[in-house]
Design a protein around this motif. Structure first.
Motif, PDB file in Angstrom:
ATOM      1  N   LYS A   1       1.779  18.235   3.603  1.00 20.80           N
ATOM      2  CA  LYS A   1       2.539  18.556   4.565  1.00 20.80           C
ATOM      3  C   LYS A   1       2.035  18.652   6.024  1.00 20.80           C
ATOM      4  CE  LYS A   1       5.259  21.331   1.324  1.00 20.80           C
ATOM      5  NZ  LYS A   1       5.648  22.903   0.860  1.00 20.80           N
ATOM      6  N   ASP A   2       0.775  18.664   6.086  1.00 23.32           N
ATOM      7  CA  ASP A   2       0.314  18.892   7.397  1.00 23.32           C
ATOM      8  C   ASP A   2      -0.409  17.626   7.854  1.00 23.32           C
ATOM      9  OD1 ASP A   2      -1.788  18.779   5.841  1.00 23.32           O
ATOM     10  OD2 ASP A   2      -2.913  20.450   6.265  1.00 23.32           O
ATOM     11  N   GLY A   3       0.038  16.354   6.934  1.00 20.10           N
ATOM     12  CA  GLY A   3      -0.283  15.272   7.842  1.00 20.10           C
ATOM     13  C   GLY A   3      -1.586  14.585   7.231  1.00 20.10           C
ATOM     14  N   LYS A   4      -2.100  15.349   6.613  1.00 21.38           N
ATOM     15  CA  LYS A   4      -3.558  14.874   5.909  1.00 21.38           C
ATOM     16  C   LYS A   4      -3.541  13.850   4.741  1.00 21.38           C
ATOM     17  CE  LYS A   4      -7.664  16.134   3.423  1.00 21.38           C
ATOM     18  NZ  LYS A   4      -8.295  17.501   2.752  1.00 21.38           N
ATOM     19  N   LEU A   5      -3.968  12.756   4.969  1.00 26.16           N
ATOM     20  CA  LEU A   5      -3.932  11.651   3.947  1.00 26.16           C
ATOM     21  C   LEU A   5      -4.584  11.977   2.646  1.00 26.16           C
ATOM     22  CD1 LEU A   5      -3.277   8.790   3.240  1.00 26.16           C
ATOM     23  CD2 LEU A   5      -5.447   8.016   4.089  1.00 26.16           C
ATOM     24  N   LEU A   6      -4.102  12.146   1.465  1.00 25.25           N
ATOM     25  CA  LEU A   6      -4.490  12.545   0.268  1.00 25.25           C
ATOM     26  C   LEU A   6      -4.975  11.516  -0.536  1.00 25.25           C
ATOM     27  CD1 LEU A   6      -1.662  15.305  -0.584  1.00 25.25           C
ATOM     28  CD2 LEU A   6      -3.889  15.513   0.450  1.00 25.25           C
ATOM     29  N   LYS A   7      -3.980  10.519  -0.738  1.00 26.64           N
ATOM     30  CA  LYS A   7      -4.401   9.275  -1.606  1.00 26.64           C
ATOM     31  C   LYS A   7      -3.836   8.024  -1.223  1.00 26.64           C
ATOM     32  CE  LYS A   7      -6.203  11.500  -5.137  1.00 26.64           C
ATOM     33  NZ  LYS A   7      -7.678  11.373  -5.425  1.00 26.64           N
ATOM     34  N   THR A   8      -4.492   6.833  -1.596  1.00 26.85           N
ATOM     35  CA  THR A   8      -4.112   5.686  -1.128  1.00 26.85           C
ATOM     36  C   THR A   8      -3.926   4.887  -2.610  1.00 26.85           C
ATOM     37  OG1 THR A   8      -4.920   5.671   1.092  1.00 26.85           O
ATOM     38  CG2 THR A   8      -4.435   3.527   0.107  1.00 26.85           C
TER      39      THR A   8
ATOM     40  N   ILE B   1       0.921  -1.223   0.006  1.00 27.75           N
ATOM     41  CA  ILE B   1       0.004   0.133   0.156  1.00 27.75           C
ATOM     42  C   ILE B   1       0.719   1.379   0.126  1.00 27.75           C
ATOM     43  CG2 ILE B   1      -1.709   1.202   1.465  1.00 27.75           C
ATOM     44  CD1 ILE B   1      -2.839  -1.188   2.448  1.00 27.75           C
ATOM     45  N   ILE B   2       0.606   2.148  -0.873  1.00 29.02           N
ATOM     46  CA  ILE B   2       1.137   3.398  -0.820  1.00 29.02           C
ATOM     47  C   ILE B   2       0.089   4.440  -0.351  1.00 29.02           C
ATOM     48  CG2 ILE B   2       2.311   5.274  -2.301  1.00 29.02           C
ATOM     49  CD1 ILE B   2       2.917   2.668  -4.495  1.00 29.02           C
ATOM     50  N   LYS B   3       0.677   5.482   0.558  1.00 26.28           N
ATOM     51  CA  LYS B   3      -0.267   6.566   1.094  1.00 26.28           C
ATOM     52  C   LYS B   3       0.611   7.772   0.618  1.00 26.28           C
ATOM     53  CE  LYS B   3      -2.562   3.834   4.456  1.00 26.28           C
ATOM     54  NZ  LYS B   3      -3.954   4.082   4.186  1.00 26.28           N
ATOM     55  N   ILE B   4      -0.214   8.750   0.194  1.00 27.26           N
ATOM     56  CA  ILE B   4       0.222   9.970  -0.079  1.00 27.26           C
ATOM     57  C   ILE B   4      -0.163  11.040   0.943  1.00 27.26           C
ATOM     58  CG2 ILE B   4       0.693  11.972  -1.860  1.00 27.26           C
ATOM     59  CD1 ILE B   4       2.067   9.245  -2.731  1.00 27.26           C
ATOM     60  N   TRP B   5       0.724  11.733   1.516  1.00 25.49           N
ATOM     61  CA  TRP B   5       0.089  12.712   2.562  1.00 25.49           C
ATOM     62  C   TRP B   5       0.697  14.193   2.281  1.00 25.49           C
ATOM     63  CZ3 TRP B   5      -1.901  10.449   6.759  1.00 25.49           C
ATOM     64  CH2 TRP B   5      -1.640   8.868   6.853  1.00 25.49           C
TER      65      TRP B   5
END
Length: 129
Positions: A7-14, A1-5
């Motif tokens: 800068k402020d720590g919010k999960l954007l995409k998986t 699994i790849i998670k894109i975050w």
């Protein structure tokens, strides 16, 4: 699994289509494409919004590292199979493949007497490149 975050720590995409662990990721120089290397022996190419654009298969063991060329048109991958492979990403672009194919067969379609009138114009909508 790849998670894109963010800068402020919010999960954007998986991104999750690999069948085994992801070993490495790389962003293209323009930031529009992501490549991931996996223990499942594949490299996946993703759009930045999470759409899988293609799967590169050629290694016989886990792929540990992936990197884009400076122009973003190629990817290099390194594997436990003791190989480094270079991949031409333009081959993932169906439009480019269709244009190349049509440029190759255009003369045949236009001049072969056994080709129907309708089939003579299969490639007309594609510009020559």
């Amino acid at each position: 699994i790849i998670k894109i975050w963010s800068k402020d720590g919010k999960l954007l995409k998986t991104f999750q289509k690999h069948s085994k662990s992801v070993k490495s990721i790389a962003w293209s120089p323009d930031g529009q494409t992501l490549a991931s290397a996996s223990a499942d022996k594949t490299i996946k190419i993703w759009s930045k919004d999470g759409q899988e654009l293609g799967t590169l298969k050629g290694h016989s063991d886990a792929v540990n590292s992936v990197s884009f060329s400076l122009d973003g048109k190629s990817v290099a991958s390194a594997s436990d199979d003791k190989t480094v492979l270079l991949w031409n990403l333009e081959l993932l672009d169906r439009d480019i493949l269709f244009k190349r194919g049509c440029n190759w067969v255009r003369g045949y379609l236009m001049t072969n007497p056994n080709v129907t009138q309708e089939d003579r114009h299969l490639c007309d909508r594609l510009q020559r490149s």
